[in-house]
Motif scaffolding. Structure first.
Motif, mmCIF file in Angstrom:
data_model
loop_
_atom_site.group_PDB
_atom_site.id
_atom_site.type_symbol
_atom_site.label_atom_id
_atom_site.label_comp_id
_atom_site.label_asym_id
_atom_site.label_seq_id
_atom_site.Cartn_x
_atom_site.Cartn_y
_atom_site.Cartn_z
ATOM 1 N N LEU A 22 27.794 -39.225 -17.258
ATOM 2 C CA LEU A 22 27.695 -38.879 -15.835
ATOM 3 C C LEU A 22 28.924 -38.118 -15.343
ATOM 4 O O LEU A 22 28.820 -37.241 -14.504
ATOM 5 C CB LEU A 22 27.476 -40.133 -14.973
ATOM 6 N N VAL A 45 31.899 -37.897 -10.044
ATOM 7 C CA VAL A 45 30.635 -37.271 -10.439
ATOM 8 C C VAL A 45 30.263 -36.281 -9.355
ATOM 9 O O VAL A 45 30.336 -36.590 -8.168
ATOM 10 C CB VAL A 45 29.510 -38.324 -10.577
ATOM 11 N N THR A 152 18.954 -38.655 -17.320
ATOM 12 C CA THR A 152 20.115 -38.854 -16.432
ATOM 13 C C THR A 152 20.014 -38.019 -15.157
ATOM 14 O O THR A 152 20.553 -38.404 -14.117
ATOM 15 C CB THR A 152 21.445 -38.537 -17.154
ATOM 16 N N LEU A 156 20.511 -39.549 -11.453
ATOM 17 C CA LEU A 156 21.495 -39.064 -10.471
ATOM 18 C C LEU A 156 20.836 -38.688 -9.147
ATOM 19 O O LEU A 156 21.412 -38.901 -8.076
ATOM 20 C CB LEU A 156 22.284 -37.885 -11.047
#
Length: 439
Positions: A22, A45, A152, A156
């Motif tokens: 991440l 991030v 991912t 997110l």
């Protein structure tokens, strides 16, 4: 204000691999041995223009099962207390374990948004195991593979969607005054310093709570100063002091550093600089905040000669290089020696952050420095810097150099330019951004 997401879960479910994925870094050490992560990792991030902080909690190696559970509880509890959102990582290859149930129970009782992440879906076959995690009672599990990045992006999207909105009115009110955070390792003397500042006339100091996360700003207005002290571990006494102290101090420091303009980093004179100091310093650097280093407990040091002071100063600057242009103050929170000097210096660093250099002056001085030492040629081509300007309204002093071949100006030359700027104008204590742009 930065927002904080914590990754929790039992050991060996791939928390650190997910953290690396991440943050797009490789800072967390990944190893099949359970309990590799002991120091807490912290990173930024950036997803579709929304930036947040993320912290990777550790797993432990402890001999008996009961201690193991109590340690996990502590970590999860601290993460719940401090984070805005929690990623609960489970292992799709292993299915639901008793420890997962245990952590899920704590998370269900918390009022924080939790996202269930079923990790290690490294191939399509493991997808069939994901539905069993519905039994944890935390909603839909997100299948991901931290190793190859599968899923991912969707994760997110969901993280960003669930982050709480900032309170605009409160933000505007706090924007107006300088904000100083006192940070440092446990036991470096942060609480003593705060008590020394606000000890006598309590009524002039008001606690302003009320941001969503209940950060406390203590307003300090006496002796001609007016600013907020940003709460770090210490102003607000916690009922439960038995948490993992190092972890707690870092997670609180993240909060305080992000919310401040200038950080006062406390170093314990009797212990010198330790790796935790360097960690906190790198957080300050990464967030581009002003810095004042306060060497506390100087009253306990026997050798107070000038030579000893110089040795200590050099050691600190060496450890924190390449950024060395920051003030260091030797004092004692206990005897109140030089503590107002700390405030004056923090105020000066705050002013340095606001400093604007007139464009004409900037060009006169810097063009001379560039003529004296032009950028090195690259493959027979010469970089010509034609014009320099300073960005107005930037939180960090930012200089833009317009030139014909910006991509060929390398780090050593940028450092030369930064040193020249610092020689000519007072930017002590604050980082500087230097950007090369094509004219």
């Amino acid at each position: 204000m930065g927002q904080l997401v914590a990754i929790v879960g039992r050991p060996n479910v791939g928390k650190s691999t997910l953290f690396n994925r991440l943050t797009q870094t490789r800072t967390a050490i990944v190893d099949p041995t359970a309990g590799t992560t002991r120091d807490r990792q912290y990173g930024k991030v950036d997803w579709n223009g929304k930036e947040f902080s993320i912290v990777d909690t550790g797993g432990w190696v402890v001999n008996s099962d009961d201690i193991f559970e109590s340690e996990i509880n502590k970590q999860v509890q601290v993460a719940i207390d401090e984070a805005d959102e929690i990623l609960f990582v489970v292992d799709a290859m292993n299915g639901v374990t008793d420890l997962d149930d245990h952590v899920a129970e704590i998370l269900r009782k918390s009022r924080k948004p939790v996202i269930l992440v079923a990790n290690k879906v490294d191939s399509g076959d493991w997808l069939y195991n994901v539905p069993e995690f519905y039994s944890l009672g935390l909603g839909e599990p997100y299948p991901v593979s931290a190793v190859n990045g599968f899923g991912t992006g969707d994760l997110l999207d969901e993280v960003v969607k669930k982050l709480p909105e900032a309170d605009d009115e409160e933000t505007a009110r706090l924007e107006a005054l300088p904000k100083f955070a006192i940070v440092g390792r446990p036991n470096a003397g942060k609480s003593s310093l705060i008590n020394a500042f606000i000890g006598e006339d309590r009524h002039i100091v008001t606690d302003v709570a009320g941001t969503t996360r209940d950060s406390i700003y203590t307003r300090y207005s006496k002796f001609g100063f007016d600013f907020y002290l940003v709460d770090t571990a210490g102003i607000r006494k916690k009922a439960k002091v038995n948490e993992d102290i190092e972890y707690y101090s870092v997670i609180r420091s993240i909060r305080a550093i992000e919310a401040s303009d200038v950080c006062i980093l406390m170093i314990d004179a009797t212990r010198g600089i330790e790796s935790q100091d360097a960690n906190i310093y790198s957080l300050i650097q990464r967030n581009k905040k002003g810095l004042v280093v306060c060497v506390n407990k100087w009253d306990l040091v026997e050798n107070k000669s000038q030579a000893a002071i110089r040795t200590m100063e050099n050691a600190i600057r060496e450890r924190f290089a390449p950024f060395t242009d920051f003030p260091i103050i030797f004092g004692s929170a206990l005897t109140k020696q030089r503590i107002y000097k700390v405030l004056e210096t923090a105020m000066q660093v705050y002013k340095n952050r606001q400093r604007i250099v007139p464009t004409s002056q900037l060009n006169t001085v810097m063009q001379e420095a560039i003529a004296a030492y032009p950028p090195p040629a690259h493959k027979g081509k010469y970089v010509k810097i034609k014009y320099i300007t300073m960005l107005k309204g930037s939180p960090v002093p930012t200089f833009i150099f317009f030139c014909n071949l910006p991509q060929w100006v390398k780090e050593p030359y940028r450092r030369y330019l930064e040193n020249k700027i610092r020689e000519n104008w007072d930017f002590t204590g604050t980082p500087i951004n230097i950007y090369m742009r094509e004219k």
